[in-house]
Design an enzyme around this catalytic site. Structure first.
Site, PDB file in Angstrom:
ATOM      1  N   HIS A 194     -57.953 -17.139-103.016  1.00 49.29           N
ATOM      2  CA  HIS A 194     -57.933 -18.283-103.902  1.00 49.29           C
ATOM      3  C   HIS A 194     -57.116 -19.241-103.494  1.00 49.29           C
ATOM      4  CE1 HIS A 194     -56.311 -20.206-107.713  1.00 49.29           C
ATOM      5  NE2 HIS A 194     -57.352 -20.888-107.544  1.00 49.29           N
ATOM      6  N   SER A 195     -57.381 -20.346-103.012  1.00 49.87           N
ATOM      7  CA  SER A 195     -56.538 -21.601-102.788  1.00 49.87           C
ATOM      8  C   SER A 195     -55.727 -21.180-101.481  1.00 49.87           C
ATOM      9  CB  SER A 195     -55.526 -21.908-103.969  1.00 49.87           C
ATOM     10  OG  SER A 195     -55.174 -23.120-103.838  1.00 49.87           O
TER      11      SER A 195
END
Length: 301
Positions: free
Chosen positions: A105-106
């Site tokens: 994520h990210s």
């Protein structure tokens, strides 16, 4: 309604201390490494794990160094995304994994992309939630490292004096003081590993050096160089209200160049939600993840 999944908490020995992780599924299953975003922790995947197949997969959701229950890097050092990409090597040594599927994520996704350049052919496929190597702000080089140095000095002194907060204050911050607003269930999923209780109040576990934003010295030119030599299949989930979507045209150019260079699978999955859709609304992304894990994902883009 998906039921709560069984898990095991483990500690992996690394040269600077330990990396904490929460595992799901069968230890004999296909290895999947799940890596969270900046200032979050392994709890960001707790709600998603309820929807993913367990019999044939072994998920290890780590707390990156300086997050959750993991050791911080030495407090006097200047940190950058490159340190985290390099650190993954030692995590994988502790796990004794040669190849694996990567779920990020990210910042976690960006770390995986950089790692795949450092160590080609180890990541079999990379599933990204709102994360790709891109720096549209083009932060100035000397300013970035000046700020990084200041945060390093502050981190050194904060070891001796840490602010404490009530649970309500922590949950409010987890919900609102971030790029993507979290709902109550998503904030609760992060809370346990985000803080340590001290005399009835809580102090953050996270490393203050991570507040140097953007957490990379690389400008667009350097990001493009990395992107141009990535050869791992990438499945990029772009939320409608995330951080990538406003740069959609640039992202399509980046992905097009990656496809052209290596003829690899680069797929885009668009979903309604914000930067933390995988935590806020895991049911929206779980069907895609399940299909990708099971080699059953195809799309016409």
């Amino acid at each position: 309604m998906a039921e709560v999944e069984q898990f095991t908490d483990i500690k992996l020995s690394v040269p600077w201390g330990h990396v904490a992780a929460r595992t799901y599924g069968s230890p004999t299953g296909k290895p999947v490494l799940a890596v969270h975003g900046r200032l979050d922790n392994a709890g960001t995947f707790t709600r998603l794990m309820k929807y993913l197949p367990k019999e044939l997969f072994y998920y290890v959701c780590i707390d990156l160094p300086g997050h959750g229950w993991s050791s911080h890097f030495p407090s006097w050092t200047i940190l950058d995304i490159m340190d985290y990409a390099h650190a993954l090597y030692f995590v994988l040594e502790a796990l004794q994994w040669k190849t694996f599927i990567y779920l990020g994520h990210s910042l976690g996704a960006q770390i995986g992309i950089i790692f795949s350049v450092f160590h080609p052919n180890r990541i079999e496929k990379l599933i990204s939630f709102d994360g790709i190597l891109l720096n549209p702000t083009n932060n100035e080089f000397t300013t970035y490292f000046k700020n990084a140095s200041a945060f390093s000095v502050k981190a050194y002194h904060e070891e001796k004096s840490l602010s404490s907060f009530t649970k309500e204050e922590i949950l409010h911050a987890l919900k609102t003081l971030r790029i993507g607003v979290l709902n109550s269930e998503a904030a609760d999923a992060l809370f346990e590993r985000a803080v340590t209780e001290v005399n009835g109040k809580y102090i953050y576990n996270r490393d203050i050096r991570l507040k140097n934003h953007p957490f990379s010295f690389m400008q667009t030119k350097e990001c493009q160089k990395f992107n141009s030599i990535v050869s791992v299949p990438i499945y990029l989930c772009i939320p409608s209200h995330g951080i990538i979507f406003p740069h959609n045209k640039l992202i399509m150019l980046v992905l097009g160049a990656m496809r052209a260079n290596y003829k690899k699978i680069i797929e885009v999955i668009q979903v309604d939600g914000n930067h933390d859709v995988h935590n806020n609304n895991p049911e929206k992304v779980a069907p895609f993840v399940c299909k990708i894990l099971n080699n059953d994902y195809s799309s016409k883009l």
